[in-house]
Structures are given as structure tokens and as C-alpha cells.
Design a protein around this motif. Sequence first.
Motif, PDB file in Angstrom:
ATOM      1  N   UNK A 112       0.360  -0.477  -2.533  1.00  0.00           N
ATOM      2  CA  UNK A 112       1.175  -1.102  -2.676  1.00  0.00           C
ATOM      3  C   UNK A 112       1.628  -2.040  -1.311  1.00  0.00           C
ATOM      4  N   UNK A 113       1.260  -1.557  -0.326  1.00  0.00           N
ATOM      5  CA  UNK A 113       1.769  -2.273   1.305  1.00  0.00           C
ATOM      6  C   UNK A 113       0.244  -3.470   1.268  1.00  0.00           C
ATOM      7  N   UNK A 114       1.398  -5.021   1.023  1.00  0.00           N
ATOM      8  CA  UNK A 114       0.423  -6.017   1.944  1.00  0.00           C
ATOM      9  C   UNK A 114      -0.398  -5.257   2.861  1.00  0.00           C
ATOM     10  N   UNK A 115       0.352  -4.770   3.944  1.00  0.00           N
ATOM     11  CA  UNK A 115      -0.429  -4.330   5.453  1.00  0.00           C
ATOM     12  C   UNK A 115      -1.960  -3.691   5.256  1.00  0.00           C
ATOM     13  N   UNK A 116      -1.618  -2.677   3.989  1.00  0.00           N
ATOM     14  CA  UNK A 116      -2.271  -1.769   4.165  1.00  0.00           C
ATOM     15  C   UNK A 116      -3.620  -2.157   3.271  1.00  0.00           C
ATOM     16  N   UNK A 117      -3.344  -2.947   2.425  1.00  0.00           N
ATOM     17  CA  UNK A 117      -4.244  -3.920   1.909  1.00  0.00           C
ATOM     18  C   UNK A 117      -4.917  -4.623   2.983  1.00  0.00           C
ATOM     19  N   UNK A 118      -4.790  -5.089   3.445  1.00  0.00           N
ATOM     20  CA  UNK A 118      -5.599  -5.757   4.436  1.00  0.00           C
ATOM     21  C   UNK A 118      -6.094  -4.968   5.233  1.00  0.00           C
ATOM     22  N   UNK A 119      -5.811  -4.412   5.942  1.00  0.00           N
ATOM     23  CA  UNK A 119      -6.646  -3.403   6.568  1.00  0.00           C
ATOM     24  C   UNK A 119      -7.263  -2.546   6.214  1.00  0.00           C
ATOM     25  N   UNK A 120      -7.761  -2.134   4.578  1.00  0.00           N
ATOM     26  CA  UNK A 120      -8.638  -1.606   4.286  1.00  0.00           C
ATOM     27  C   UNK A 120      -9.689  -2.822   3.635  1.00  0.00           C
ATOM     28  N   UNK A 121      -9.434  -3.920   3.765  1.00  0.00           N
ATOM     29  CA  UNK A 121     -10.800  -5.171   3.494  1.00  0.00           C
ATOM     30  C   UNK A 121     -11.024  -5.665   4.357  1.00  0.00           C
ATOM     31  N   UNK A 122      -9.803  -5.885   5.573  1.00  0.00           N
ATOM     32  CA  UNK A 122     -10.697  -6.185   6.816  1.00  0.00           C
ATOM     33  C   UNK A 122     -12.336  -5.099   7.554  1.00  0.00           C
ATOM     34  N   UNK A 123     -12.190  -3.871   6.783  1.00  0.00           N
ATOM     35  CA  UNK A 123     -12.548  -2.567   7.052  1.00  0.00           C
ATOM     36  C   UNK A 123     -14.385  -2.855   6.864  1.00  0.00           C
ATOM     37  N   UNK A 124     -13.675  -3.273   4.838  1.00  0.00           N
ATOM     38  CA  UNK A 124     -15.119  -3.233   3.881  1.00  0.00           C
ATOM     39  C   UNK A 124     -15.874  -4.352   4.117  1.00  0.00           C
ATOM     40  N   UNK A 125     -14.777  -5.433   4.438  1.00  0.00           N
ATOM     41  CA  UNK A 125     -15.477  -7.053   3.979  1.00  0.00           C
ATOM     42  C   UNK A 125     -17.199  -6.756   4.845  1.00  0.00           C
ATOM     43  N   UNK A 126     -16.311  -6.914   6.126  1.00  0.00           N
ATOM     44  CA  UNK A 126     -17.419  -7.516   7.481  1.00  0.00           C
ATOM     45  C   UNK A 126     -18.891  -6.914   6.744  1.00  0.00           C
ATOM     46  N   UNK A 127     -18.824  -5.284   6.965  1.00  0.00           N
ATOM     47  CA  UNK A 127     -19.907  -4.592   6.284  1.00  0.00           C
ATOM     48  C   UNK A 127     -20.912  -4.791   5.286  1.00  0.00           C
ATOM     49  N   UNK A 128     -19.238  -5.087   3.962  1.00  0.00           N
ATOM     50  CA  UNK A 128     -20.442  -5.420   2.714  1.00  0.00           C
ATOM     51  C   UNK A 128     -21.086  -7.370   3.429  1.00  0.00           C
ATOM     52  N   UNK A 129     -20.591  -8.066   3.949  1.00  0.00           N
ATOM     53  CA  UNK A 129     -21.113  -9.319   4.139  1.00  0.00           C
ATOM     54  C   UNK A 129     -22.432  -8.916   5.290  1.00  0.00           C
ATOM     55  N   UNK A 130     -22.899  -8.412   6.024  1.00  0.00           N
ATOM     56  CA  UNK A 130     -23.889  -8.124   6.813  1.00  0.00           C
ATOM     57  C   UNK A 130     -24.580  -7.807   6.167  1.00  0.00           C
TER      58      UNK A 130
END
Length: 202
Positions: A112-130
Motif C-alpha cells: 500500500x505504501x508508495x515509498x515501499x513500492x519505490x524502494x522495492x522497485x529501485x532494488x530490483x530494476x537495476x539488477x534486471x536491467x544489467x
Amino acid sequence: MSYDRYVAICQPLHYGTLLGSRACVHMAAAAWGSGFLTALLHTANTFSLPVCQGNVLDQFFCEIPQILKLSCSHSYLREVGLLVVSVCLSFGCLVFIVVSYVQIFRAVLRIPSEQGRHKAFSTCLPHLAVVSLFLSTAVFAHLKPPSISSPYLDLVVTVLYSVLPPAVNPLIYSMRNKELKDAIRRLISWTFSKKVSKVPLD
């Protein structure tokens, strides 16, 4: 990394049991062992190839496709077979990573938290991109048809999968560190202020 993120986000209460020291040792041993075995097979096979078109490569990376161009024997088909097996293993890893991230994104979108979603995506998306950059360019480099091969294209693709991901990885993961972000901001502002102070006034 994807399994670590999956367990941390989707099963946080079981993180200690699913990713204990024994599990980490097994995963590291599997990754290092498979990498070492693949490298050993490719090295042994390329050294056994008869080379009859000189010993000068078109670029400064000693890549398997470049070595195969110098071979004049049909025994290079063994190396092509090894490359296909390596691509299949890489594709299996990619499928595992994508499935893990699909589960992660499904769990993150329910936060539900926008900040929680942002933190999780910022952790996962860079790894997936590399990982996507590395696998897509490596597969293209090793399986592209000879008709579209050129020294410049080979060099660019090789840099994209052998130099860029290892160079970008520490930067991507450390950019989440607040102290590093503050240090980079201070460096940029200091550099900008020095340039402005050197501009002559009319």
C-alpha cells in the motif's frame, strides 16, 4: 540476486531459513562451478582447433567467435555445440530470473505504501536491467549470423556484455547509498562552482 530479492520481498519471515549460510554456499558453489566448467570446456575446445588463417584477430578481445573465424576445420562444430549449450543454460537462468521478478513485482504492487513500492522497485530494476543487457548482447555476439558480422559491430557488442555490466554494477548498487549520493552531489556542485569562478567577467 533475484532469488535473494524474491525471498526478501515475498517471504520475508522465512528469509533466515531459506537463505542461511548453507544455502548461500551452495548457490555460490553452483554458480562458480558451472562458470568454471563452461570456461574450461570452451578453453580446451578452442585450443584443440586447427588454425590455418593466421593468428591475428580483428579486435583486441580474444572472443570465441573471433577464434572460430580463424579455424579451417569442421571440428569447430563442437565449439558451436558448446556455445548452444551455454546459451541454453543462460536462457534457463534468464527464465528463472524473470519468473522470480514477476513474483516480486506482483508482491510489490500489492504494497500500500508508495515509498515501499519505490524502494522495492529501485532494488530490483537495476539488477534486471544489467542481467538483460549482459545476456542479450552475449547471446547476440555468439549466435549472430556471419553475414551481419563486422569488426566494429563485434567490438561494440563485446564491450556491451564484457565491460559495461561489471563496470556499471557497483555504481548501480551503490547509488542507493545515501552517503554516496550526498558525496556525488557535493562533488558536482564543487566542480560546477570551480568552473563558474574561472569564467572571465567582461
